[in-house]
Design an enzyme around this catalytic site. Sequence first.
Site, mmCIF file in Angstrom:
data_model
loop_
_atom_site.group_PDB
_atom_site.id
_atom_site.type_symbol
_atom_site.label_atom_id
_atom_site.label_comp_id
_atom_site.label_asym_id
_atom_site.label_seq_id
_atom_site.Cartn_x
_atom_site.Cartn_y
_atom_site.Cartn_z
ATOM 1 N N ALA A 14 45.737 31.614 -22.661
ATOM 2 C CA ALA A 14 46.706 32.102 -21.672
ATOM 3 C C ALA A 14 47.729 31.012 -21.382
ATOM 4 O O ALA A 14 47.535 29.845 -21.727
ATOM 5 C CB ALA A 14 45.975 32.505 -20.388
ATOM 6 N N CYS A 15 48.811 31.401 -20.738
ATOM 7 C CA CYS A 15 49.888 30.485 -20.359
ATOM 8 C C CYS A 15 49.325 29.286 -19.610
ATOM 9 O O CYS A 15 48.470 29.466 -18.752
ATOM 10 C CB CYS A 15 50.903 31.225 -19.491
ATOM 11 N N PRO A 16 49.743 28.102 -19.932
ATOM 12 C CA PRO A 16 50.825 27.704 -20.842
ATOM 13 C C PRO A 16 50.333 27.280 -22.225
ATOM 14 O O PRO A 16 51.096 26.717 -22.998
ATOM 15 C CB PRO A 16 51.428 26.500 -20.133
ATOM 16 N N ARG A 154 58.644 28.981 -17.394
ATOM 17 C CA ARG A 154 59.297 30.298 -17.338
ATOM 18 C C ARG A 154 60.353 30.312 -16.244
ATOM 19 O O ARG A 154 61.435 30.867 -16.416
ATOM 20 C CB ARG A 154 58.270 31.403 -17.068
#
Length: 188
Positions: A14-16, A154
């Site tokens: 998952a992000c990042p 983001r």
Amino acid sequence: MIKTDFVLDAKGLACPMPIVKTRKVMKELKPGNVLEVQATDKGSTADLKAWATSSGHHYLGTTEHAGLLKHYLRKSSEEEKVEKKHPHIVSNEELQEILVKNSDALVLDVREAAEFAFSHIEGAQSMPLGEVETKLHSIDKLAEIYVVCRTGNRSDHVAQKLVAAGFTKVVNVVPGMSVWNGPIKKLL
């Protein structure tokens, strides 16, 4: 079939992390090489597109089959690559102080809807990165806007988009929700 020079396995991350791993691999590639990033995180599409744009690399596109996303990025040459960063930032602590003093400040949370549902700054407006371009018209151009995501990546990209669209009071919140210790709200 798309010819690639390297395949990166980012499935289950998952992000990042897809961006972190992509950045590391991209440093090792030669200009013009094409990287295929395999991922399962739906948010990785918008994340990698935003990262490629801000780092000067070329986002070529994404395919999806049976829940597997394949992102294609081309490494730019040094002449092509100029990483842009939004110049106006505040820390999490500074944002907490601002929100106490200014109830009109708009906190724009650009994380995915699920991330927002589990934890967000009270009063924040959810606008996932992938929806920003189609929802820009719903934001007051005169508002003082604080853009937040999980780590500041983001939100940096969205801050740049807002300024390019004519917004003048735009600030990126760094490092963002990954270490936010102020009051939070949940939708669940």
